[in-house]
Design an enzyme around this catalytic site. Structure first.
Site, short mmCIF file in Angstrom:
data_model
loop_
_atom_site.label_atom_id
_atom_site.label_comp_id
_atom_site.label_asym_id
_atom_site.label_seq_id
_atom_site.Cartn_x
_atom_site.Cartn_y
_atom_site.Cartn_z
N THR A 43 50.99 -42.30 -12.07
CA THR A 43 50.50 -40.95 -12.35
C THR A 43 51.50 -39.98 -11.75
OG1 THR A 43 49.28 -40.84 -10.29
CG2 THR A 43 48.08 -41.60 -12.21
N GLU A 96 44.04 -42.95 -14.33
CA GLU A 96 43.20 -43.82 -13.50
C GLU A 96 41.94 -44.30 -14.22
OE1 GLU A 96 44.62 -41.06 -12.56
OE2 GLU A 96 45.21 -41.07 -10.45
N LYS A 103 40.30 -19.54 -5.20
CA LYS A 103 39.24 -19.28 -4.22
C LYS A 103 39.27 -17.81 -3.84
CE LYS A 103 38.67 -23.97 -2.95
NZ LYS A 103 39.06 -25.14 -2.23
N TRP A 117 34.51 -19.81 -6.17
CA TRP A 117 35.53 -20.46 -7.00
C TRP A 117 35.61 -19.80 -8.37
CZ3 TRP A 117 34.75 -26.50 -6.29
CH2 TRP A 117 34.97 -26.82 -4.94
P1 AMP Z 1 46.81 -37.80 -16.49
O1 AMP Z 1 46.43 -38.83 -15.49
O2 AMP Z 1 48.24 -37.40 -16.42
O3 AMP Z 1 46.39 -38.18 -17.85
O4 AMP Z 1 46.02 -36.47 -16.12
C1 AMP Z 1 44.63 -36.47 -16.01
C2 AMP Z 1 44.14 -35.07 -15.78
O5 AMP Z 1 44.36 -34.27 -16.94
C3 AMP Z 1 42.67 -34.98 -15.54
O6 AMP Z 1 42.32 -35.32 -14.22
C4 AMP Z 1 42.40 -33.53 -15.88
O7 AMP Z 1 42.75 -32.69 -14.83
C5 AMP Z 1 43.35 -33.29 -17.03
N1 AMP Z 1 42.64 -33.42 -18.30
C6 AMP Z 1 42.58 -34.48 -19.11
N2 AMP Z 1 41.85 -34.20 -20.20
C7 AMP Z 1 41.42 -32.93 -20.08
C8 AMP Z 1 40.62 -32.06 -20.88
N3 AMP Z 1 40.13 -32.43 -22.04
N4 AMP Z 1 40.40 -30.82 -20.40
C9 AMP Z 1 40.89 -30.40 -19.22
N5 AMP Z 1 41.66 -31.18 -18.44
C10 AMP Z 1 41.92 -32.43 -18.85
#
Ligand code: AMP
Length: 551
Positions: A189, A334, A443, A448
């Site tokens: 990640t 994850e 914040k 928030w």
């Molecule tokens: P990644 O592990 O790089 O795929 O990133 C995951 C993160 O992307 C999540 O924890 C969210 O913060 C963001 N994310 C994924 N899908 C969405 C969505 N539909 N809307 C908003 N944030 C998202």
């Protein structure tokens, strides 16, 4: 007492076996890195993947060894995946959009022994070969003639063409036969703090994720579908499509290196694509291209969009102009990655399109196999009332239990839930909505403010191409929102137009203290707005509402 059913380990080689046995002639179509469109079938893919498995065994690859791929979405990339996974080695997908230093760190951390790569990335490997001591061999997903055009004599020591290996090795290779908990894939990640961390999927987790995503309220794929997998195989397993499509025998279309609007549109139409999945930016490019060229969509029915929040304008354009249904999804590396989808319940499906919109904009509900909860900073449960913000935590058989090599220590709470780092609400109908990343939430005076909610609305302004909101230091309120807007080409605007547009759509105290028009809103390696970089760029920015500069 144990059950008396057959012991049939859930290993992913069985997925490709099923495709080859029951959908042998179904096509996988690739826009190849070399240029032409290439057609192959699931039957051929299995045969070629087994030949590659034999090549890997010949190189001494043993169960548990890490073999990396640095490649675009293509049939050859699929062959490499199954060749690695079938013999119990670990397929480590590398994201080419990362910086060279990050990639080298990841390859060394994983101790990759072999890298499969595309012609595109040979220059990177030539330049960084000396920094990768564990890598013994590089296999370029091409034929010997093309390899000669890029691999400068001696510069990429040990480079081989995958087509030569396929020719030289036999297709007789026993796959599987190991415990379903065996490691299968590794994906790092792009951590915002510290080094990237590896998520180590098992055969069982990938198999279960495949079954869950095939439910009709999730991806709902069928043998009658033609699927364009835009979402990259190097980012969270292409949302499982390279498992779920062969699992049902769906025709698969792979865009290779070209993901611009014109190239995507061409594949959608020439291949008769019915289903696709990608992040919002890809669809924005496609929609812009179709508007400019007055193009239409004749076969596409459904797109799953996730990775970042889907702007309302995309959902409306697909629905109103092209008759395509958008399903909003949330997930993360994850979580394998699918966690929730905004598929309508019957009550919501019965509403008008406009009444459904608030639900379509949410990230949705979890399928069976995914458990969610919202907590405050101390682990106390938050109510599902649609307004209480909380940390989103998740549990299930395809959710990470720890990171590779124990990086970051224990990552689960006392009840076995993983903290996603997202802040969310869950409404009484069960629809989860991401309101922010925990680190991006603004914040203000102890309360928030959701940066994502403001930027989604602002991005719906007809002159906006992209919008981003960050918290900027404020002497009285700690932080206040600053809205950055990249306008569409040729547009000009005044800040007041955007503030007026937001008026009535967000709480008064959420109103940005300033609007700045920028030429560029930086995107990170996974196509998401890079807030960390924006915050760096705007460090020390003096808001008009701040009476004194705060250092
Ligand atoms: P990644 O592990 O790089 O795929 O990133 C995951 C993160 O992307 C999540 O924890 C969210 O913060 C963001 N994310 C994924 N899908 C969405 C969505 N539909 N809307 C908003 N944030 C998202």
């Amino acid at each position: 007492m144990l059950g008396l059913m057959q012991d049939w380990p859930l290993t992913v080689d069985k997925i490709l076996d099923h495709a080859a046995d029951w959908h042998a002639n179904r096509e996988v179509v690739t826009r190849s890195v070399e240029g032409p469109i290439v057609r192959i079938t699931y039957g051929e893919i299995r045969d070629r993947a087994k030949r590659l498995s034999n090549a890997l065994l010949g190189f001494g690859v043993r169960p548990g060894d890490r073999v990396a791929t640095l490649a675009w979405n293509s049939a050859r990339h699929i062959e490499a995946w199954y060749a690695i996974m079938g013999i119990g080695a670990v397929c480590h997908t590398l994201n080419p959009r990362l910086f060279a230093d990050q990639l080298c760190y990841i390859i060394n951390h994983a101790q990759d022994r072999i890298i499969f790569t595309d012609l595109t990335f040979v220059p990177f490997l030539i330049e960084n070969r000396h920094r990768l001591p564990t890598v013994e061999r590089i296999i370029v997903l091409t034929d010997a003639d093309h390899l000669r055009t890029v691999a400068i004599e001696g510069a990429l020591e040990g480079a081989l063409a995958s087509e030569s290996l396929i020719d030289e090795n036999g297709g007789d290779c026993a796959w599987g036969g190991f415990n379903e908990q065996t490691a299968c894939g590794l994906c790092y990640t792009s951590g915002t703090t510290g080094h990237p961390k590896g998520v180590l999927y098992s055969h069982r987790s990938n198999f279960l994720h495949t079954l869950v995503t095939l439910q009709s309220d999730v991806m709902g794929l069928s043998v009658r579908d033609t699927v364009l997998a835009v979402v990259p195989m190097f980012h969270a397993n292409a949302w499982g499509l390279t498992f779920s499509c062969p699992a049902v025998g769906a025709k698969l279309v792979m865009p290779g290196p070209k993901m611009d609007g014109a190239s995507i549109h061409e594949l959608l139409e020439t291949e008769g694509v019915t289903f696709s999945a990608a992040v919002p930016t890809v669809w924005q490019m496609l929609l812009a291209h179709m508007r400019e060229t007055k193009a239409t969509l004749t076969t596409l029915k459904r797109v799953v969009i996730g990775g970042s929040a889907v702007p309302e304008a995309i959902i409306r354009a697909f629905h109103d102009d092209y008759g395509v249904e958008v399903v909003h999804a949330w997930g993360m590396t994850e979580t394998s990655p699918l966690g929730t989808l905004s598929t309508p319940t019957p009550e919501i499906a019965a509403l008008s399109f406009d009444e459904q919109m608030p639900y379509k904009l949410k990230q949705g509900r979890p399928p069976v196999g995914v458990q969610l909860k919202l907590t405050d900073d101390h682990g106390g449960l938050k109510p599902r009332d649609g307004t209480s913000f909380g940390r989103l935590k998740i549990r299930g058989p395809f959710i990470a239990g720890e990171y590779f090599k124990g990086e970051g220590g224990g990552i689960l709470d006392d009840d076995g839930y993983f903290d996603t780092g997202d802040v969310a609400t869950i409404d009484p109908v069960g629809y989860m909505q991401i309101t922010d990343r925990a680190k991006d939430v603004i914040k203000s005076g102890g309360e928030w403010i959701s940066s994502i909610e403001i930027e989604n609305i602002a991005a719906g302004h007809p002159k906006a191409f992209l919008a981003a909101v960050i918290g900027v230091t404020h002497p009285k309120w700690d932080e206040r929102p600053l809205l950055l807007v990249k306008l569409k080409d040729g547009e000009t605007a005044e800040p007041a137009e955007f503030l007026h547009f937001l008026d009535g759509k967000i709480a008064k105290w959420w109103m940005p203290d300033d609007v700045v028009f920028v030429d560029d809103i930086p995107l990170g390696a996974t196509g998401k707005i890079d807030k960390k970089l924006i915050r760096q760029r705007f460090e020390g920015y003096l808001l008009p509402t701040a009476t004194a500069r705060v250092i």
